[in-house]
Design a protein around this motif. Structure first.
Motif, PDB file in Angstrom:
ATOM      1  N   TYR A 204     -41.438  10.776  -3.317  1.00 25.69           N
ATOM      2  CA  TYR A 204     -42.305  11.950  -3.254  1.00 25.69           C
ATOM      3  C   TYR A 204     -41.536  13.141  -3.827  1.00 25.69           C
ATOM      4  O   TYR A 204     -40.377  13.379  -3.476  1.00 25.69           O
ATOM      5  N   ARG A 205     -42.175  13.885  -4.711  1.00 28.45           N
ATOM      6  CA  ARG A 205     -41.564  15.076  -5.276  1.00 28.45           C
ATOM      7  C   ARG A 205     -41.773  16.247  -4.322  1.00 28.45           C
ATOM      8  O   ARG A 205     -42.887  16.534  -3.885  1.00 28.45           O
ATOM      9  N   GLU A 206     -40.696  16.943  -4.008  1.00 28.38           N
ATOM     10  CA  GLU A 206     -40.806  18.058  -3.064  1.00 28.38           C
ATOM     11  C   GLU A 206     -41.368  19.295  -3.759  1.00 28.38           C
ATOM     12  O   GLU A 206     -40.955  19.666  -4.855  1.00 28.38           O
ATOM     13  N   ILE A 207     -42.314  19.931  -3.085  1.00 26.85           N
ATOM     14  CA  ILE A 207     -42.969  21.153  -3.562  1.00 26.85           C
ATOM     15  C   ILE A 207     -42.765  22.241  -2.513  1.00 26.85           C
ATOM     16  O   ILE A 207     -42.833  21.986  -1.308  1.00 26.85           O
ATOM     17  N   GLN A 208     -42.539  23.461  -2.959  1.00 30.45           N
ATOM     18  CA  GLN A 208     -42.529  24.602  -2.042  1.00 30.45           C
ATOM     19  C   GLN A 208     -43.672  25.527  -2.467  1.00 30.45           C
ATOM     20  O   GLN A 208     -43.512  26.379  -3.335  1.00 30.45           O
ATOM     21  N   PRO A 209     -44.855  25.356  -1.870  1.00 35.28           N
ATOM     22  CA  PRO A 209     -46.039  26.094  -2.330  1.00 35.28           C
ATOM     23  C   PRO A 209     -46.206  27.423  -1.599  1.00 35.28           C
ATOM     24  O   PRO A 209     -45.541  27.675  -0.581  1.00 35.28           O
TER      25      PRO A 209
ATOM     26  N   LEU B 146     -57.479  36.531   1.043  1.00 36.89           N
ATOM     27  CA  LEU B 146     -56.658  35.329   1.019  1.00 36.89           C
ATOM     28  C   LEU B 146     -56.671  34.692   2.403  1.00 36.89           C
ATOM     29  O   LEU B 146     -57.004  35.346   3.400  1.00 36.89           O
ATOM     30  N   TYR B 147     -56.300  33.419   2.468  1.00 32.74           N
ATOM     31  CA  TYR B 147     -56.286  32.684   3.728  1.00 32.74           C
ATOM     32  C   TYR B 147     -54.905  32.077   3.969  1.00 32.74           C
ATOM     33  O   TYR B 147     -54.307  31.511   3.045  1.00 32.74           O
ATOM     34  N   LEU B 148     -54.390  32.211   5.204  1.00 31.45           N
ATOM     35  CA  LEU B 148     -53.187  31.483   5.582  1.00 31.45           C
ATOM     36  C   LEU B 148     -53.529  30.000   5.633  1.00 31.45           C
ATOM     37  O   LEU B 148     -54.575  29.612   6.148  1.00 31.45           O
ATOM     38  N   ILE B 149     -52.643  29.164   5.116  1.00 35.75           N
ATOM     39  CA  ILE B 149     -52.981  27.749   4.975  1.00 35.75           C
ATOM     40  C   ILE B 149     -52.990  27.035   6.332  1.00 35.75           C
ATOM     41  O   ILE B 149     -52.124  27.271   7.171  1.00 35.75           O
ATOM     42  N   PRO B 150     -53.957  26.141   6.556  1.00 36.03           N
ATOM     43  CA  PRO B 150     -53.958  25.312   7.757  1.00 36.03           C
ATOM     44  C   PRO B 150     -53.065  24.096   7.605  1.00 36.03           C
ATOM     45  O   PRO B 150     -52.708  23.446   8.584  1.00 36.03           O
ATOM     46  N   THR B 151     -52.694  23.765   6.368  1.00 35.00           N
ATOM     47  CA  THR B 151     -51.860  22.618   6.047  1.00 35.00           C
ATOM     48  C   THR B 151     -51.446  22.725   4.590  1.00 35.00           C
ATOM     49  O   THR B 151     -52.154  23.333   3.780  1.00 35.00           O
ATOM     50  N   ALA B 152     -50.299  22.128   4.245  1.00 35.51           N
ATOM     51  CA  ALA B 152     -49.838  22.156   2.855  1.00 35.51           C
ATOM     52  C   ALA B 152     -50.750  21.357   1.936  1.00 35.51           C
ATOM     53  O   ALA B 152     -50.664  21.480   0.710  1.00 35.51           O
TER      54      ALA B 152
ATOM     55  N   VAL C  60     -53.675  21.958   1.238  1.00 36.20           N
ATOM     56  CA  VAL C  60     -54.521  22.864   0.453  1.00 36.20           C
ATOM     57  C   VAL C  60     -53.814  23.331  -0.821  1.00 36.20           C
ATOM     58  O   VAL C  60     -54.308  23.099  -1.932  1.00 36.20           O
ATOM     59  N   PRO C  61     -52.652  23.998  -0.729  1.00 35.28           N
ATOM     60  CA  PRO C  61     -52.029  24.433  -1.990  1.00 35.28           C
ATOM     61  C   PRO C  61     -51.527  23.286  -2.854  1.00 35.28           C
ATOM     62  O   PRO C  61     -51.613  23.365  -4.092  1.00 35.28           O
ATOM     63  N   VAL C  62     -51.010  22.214  -2.238  1.00 32.39           N
ATOM     64  CA  VAL C  62     -50.431  21.131  -3.050  1.00 32.39           C
ATOM     65  C   VAL C  62     -51.523  20.380  -3.812  1.00 32.39           C
ATOM     66  O   VAL C  62     -51.364  20.090  -5.006  1.00 32.39           O
TER      67      VAL C  62
ATOM     68  N   GLU D  55     -51.518   6.784 -16.694  1.00 29.98           N
ATOM     69  CA  GLU D  55     -50.225   6.155 -16.438  1.00 29.98           C
ATOM     70  C   GLU D  55     -49.353   6.971 -15.490  1.00 29.98           C
ATOM     71  O   GLU D  55     -48.333   6.473 -14.984  1.00 29.98           O
ATOM     72  N   GLU D  56     -49.736   8.227 -15.219  1.00 31.99           N
ATOM     73  CA  GLU D  56     -48.991   9.057 -14.271  1.00 31.99           C
ATOM     74  C   GLU D  56     -49.343   8.745 -12.826  1.00 31.99           C
ATOM     75  O   GLU D  56     -48.622   9.151 -11.905  1.00 31.99           O
ATOM     76  N   LEU D  57     -50.442   8.031 -12.615  1.00 38.94           N
ATOM     77  CA  LEU D  57     -50.906   7.744 -11.255  1.00 38.94           C
ATOM     78  C   LEU D  57     -50.139   6.581 -10.642  1.00 38.94           C
ATOM     79  O   LEU D  57     -49.770   5.635 -11.343  1.00 38.94           O
ATOM     80  N   PRO D  58     -49.880   6.587  -9.327  1.00 37.63           N
ATOM     81  CA  PRO D  58     -50.195   7.685  -8.414  1.00 37.63           C
ATOM     82  C   PRO D  58     -49.174   8.822  -8.519  1.00 37.63           C
ATOM     83  O   PRO D  58     -47.998   8.585  -8.799  1.00 37.63           O
ATOM     84  N   ILE D  59     -49.646  10.029  -8.301  1.00 34.32           N
ATOM     85  CA  ILE D  59     -48.784  11.205  -8.252  1.00 34.32           C
ATOM     86  C   ILE D  59     -48.470  11.477  -6.784  1.00 34.32           C
ATOM     87  O   ILE D  59     -49.369  11.601  -5.959  1.00 34.32           O
ATOM     88  N   ARG D  60     -47.180  11.577  -6.466  1.00 27.31           N
ATOM     89  CA  ARG D  60     -46.750  11.756  -5.070  1.00 27.31           C
ATOM     90  C   ARG D  60     -46.036  13.091  -4.910  1.00 27.31           C
ATOM     91  O   ARG D  60     -45.043  13.353  -5.598  1.00 27.31           O
ATOM     92  N   ASN D  61     -46.527  13.922  -4.016  1.00 25.32           N
ATOM     93  CA  ASN D  61     -45.890  15.188  -3.689  1.00 25.32           C
ATOM     94  C   ASN D  61     -45.733  15.317  -2.184  1.00 25.32           C
ATOM     95  O   ASN D  61     -46.550  14.780  -1.419  1.00 25.32           O
ATOM     96  N   CYS D  62     -44.708  16.028  -1.761  1.00 27.04           N
ATOM     97  CA  CYS D  62     -44.551  16.359  -0.345  1.00 27.04           C
ATOM     98  C   CYS D  62     -44.181  17.826  -0.243  1.00 27.04           C
ATOM     99  O   CYS D  62     -43.648  18.418  -1.195  1.00 27.04           O
ATOM    100  N   ALA D  63     -44.455  18.420   0.903  1.00 27.29           N
ATOM    101  CA  ALA D  63     -44.136  19.837   1.091  1.00 27.29           C
ATOM    102  C   ALA D  63     -43.958  20.142   2.568  1.00 27.29           C
ATOM    103  O   ALA D  63     -44.714  19.646   3.411  1.00 27.29           O
TER     104      ALA D  63
END
Length: 423
Positions: free
Chosen positions: A193-198, A228-234, A236-238, A250-258
């Protein structure tokens, strides 16, 4: 959002599957189909009229080049009425599309065929249970008393600063929080999983894209001056990273974590079931998000469920997996597994993760598509899961691991905490 073409071509199936979620509105489905028929009729009229106008424009150009100005002007006079028709048809088409959109967003996602019918949590199916229930002494304390005893979480101080549901973590309590976050992120990284800081705020378009708006405004904190809205969970932005995007097959599946703090206004009832860390307005969570090929999404759902269970096993927490019934599923989900851990001093199960497949419901709102080397773009499937939400994990660790000497730390967390005991 459901695809109108699917509704039109599968009316009875749509009605039957929505009934599993206890959404019984045949008149709404028929209204959508009627609006779609009107929209397609007007679109066809507009296309035909535009084609006629374009043909006349070409004819005018040919006549002018031939020096037949009088004939060209005569033909040109006939095009004025066509332009008025195109303008009127365009306005009508916009009106119909807006009406159709306003009806489509009322419809929840269709549940998967395997989802059991039911009205609430008591009808969820227990898929499996794992681990031994801890046997605590009679003087065992719930986590809110343990937090006070060891001075690691201060609920009153949080209430003073912000209000109920905003605890202050202190000392080893704060370090344990940070340890859990880093542990969950590291484990996700090991699974590619690629780490994201959203951002932790989103706009209306992002809230609409993942289905929080217009369904859950009352559960979200709204920053009025900036809309704007404070996120209820990552989630939403990810997930919205891919709004209006066509990815390569060919990029699928795309895996992100935050990792993000999460904000929910839903807390507010009273009693032991919402006391302490059981339900908060602000909490920390590591979220997994996948963009998947439709043919692979249910395989991936099972893999995500297994992955979350692996985290619970490593933490030494007894857990069970529930397959949610239609009446207990979210508005946007097609199938959801909930993971619950046993909280020993409270003697109750607490939900710590939901893993869901949304099929193409979010993707249709997001206009998130994929395209192979050949062929036209098609909607992707989206999935997400908590891996994990911290408050109830922390509550269970405190309660289940209390001893006469203090609260023991799971072995996998000791490299992150730097201590093996809260005393």
């Amino acid at each position: 959002m459901l695809q109108v073409s699917y509704i039109r071509e599968n009316r009875e199936e749509v009605l039957n599957r929505l009934a599993v979620k206890n959404f019984i509105r045949p008149e709404l489905i028929d209204q959508i189909i009627t609006l779609d028929e009107e929209r397609r009729f007007v679109q066809n009229q507009m296309d035909t009229t535009a084609a006629e106008s374009n043909a006349l424009a070409k004819q005018i150009g040919d006549l002018m080049r031939q020096g037949k100005k009088a004939e060209a002007e005569s033909v040109k006079a006939n095009t004025a009425g066509l332009k008025d028709q195109i303008r009127d048809l365009g306005s009508k088409l916009t009106e119909l599309e807006e009406k159709l959109q306003s009806q489509l967003i009322i419809l929840p996602n269709l549940p998967h065929q395997s989802v059991p019918k039911g009205f609430g949590p008591e009808e969820n199916e227990v898929v499996l249970e794992y681990g031994q229930i801890p046997q605590l002494p009679d003087n065992a304390l719930p986590h809110w008393d343990l937090a006070a005893k060891y001075d690691i979480i201060d609920f009153e101080l949080g209430n003073k600063i912000a209000g109920a549901g905003f605890p202050v973590y202190k000392g080893k309590g704060a370090k344990l929080q940070r340890a859990l976050i880093n542990y969950f992120l590291d484990k996700a990284g090991e699974e590619a999983y690629r780490e994201i800081q959203p951002p932790i705020v989103v706009n209306e378009a992002s809230g609409f894209g993942t289905g929080q708006l217009p369904d859950k405004e009352g559960q979200m904190y709204h920053i009025g001056i900036d809309n704007l809205y404070l996120i209820p969970t990552a989630e939403v932005p990810v997930t919205n990273l891919y709004r209006d995007v066509i990815v390569k097959e060919e990029e699928l599946p795309i895996r992100n974590c935050a990792y993000t703090p999460c904000f929910r206004r839903e807390a507010g009832s009273y009693g032991a079931h919402v006391r302490g860390l059981n339900r908060l307005h602000q909490f920390d969570k590591v979220e997994l998000v996948q963009i998947a090929h439709p043919d692979e999404s249910y395989k991936i759902l099972e893999e995500m469920s297994t992955y979350v269970q692996g985290l619970l096993k490593e933490l030494g927490l007894p857990y069970r997996v529930l397959s949610l019934c239609g009446g207990d599923m979210s508005f946007t989900s097609s199938k959801t597994y909930d993971m619950e851990v046993w909280c020993a001093a409270q003697a109750r199960w607490l939900e710590v993760s939901s893993v869901s497949n949304f099929e193409n419901y979010q993707a249709n709102r997001l206009k998130l598509r994929f395209k192979g080397a050949e062929g036209k773009p098609q909607l992707a499937h989206t999935l997400n899961g908590s891996a994990l939400a911290l408050p109830r994990i922390l509550a269970s660790l405190l309660e289940n691991n209390q001893t006469e000497k203090g609260i023991s730390i799971p072995e996998v967390l000791i490299p992150y905490t730097g201590f093996n005991l809260i005393d």
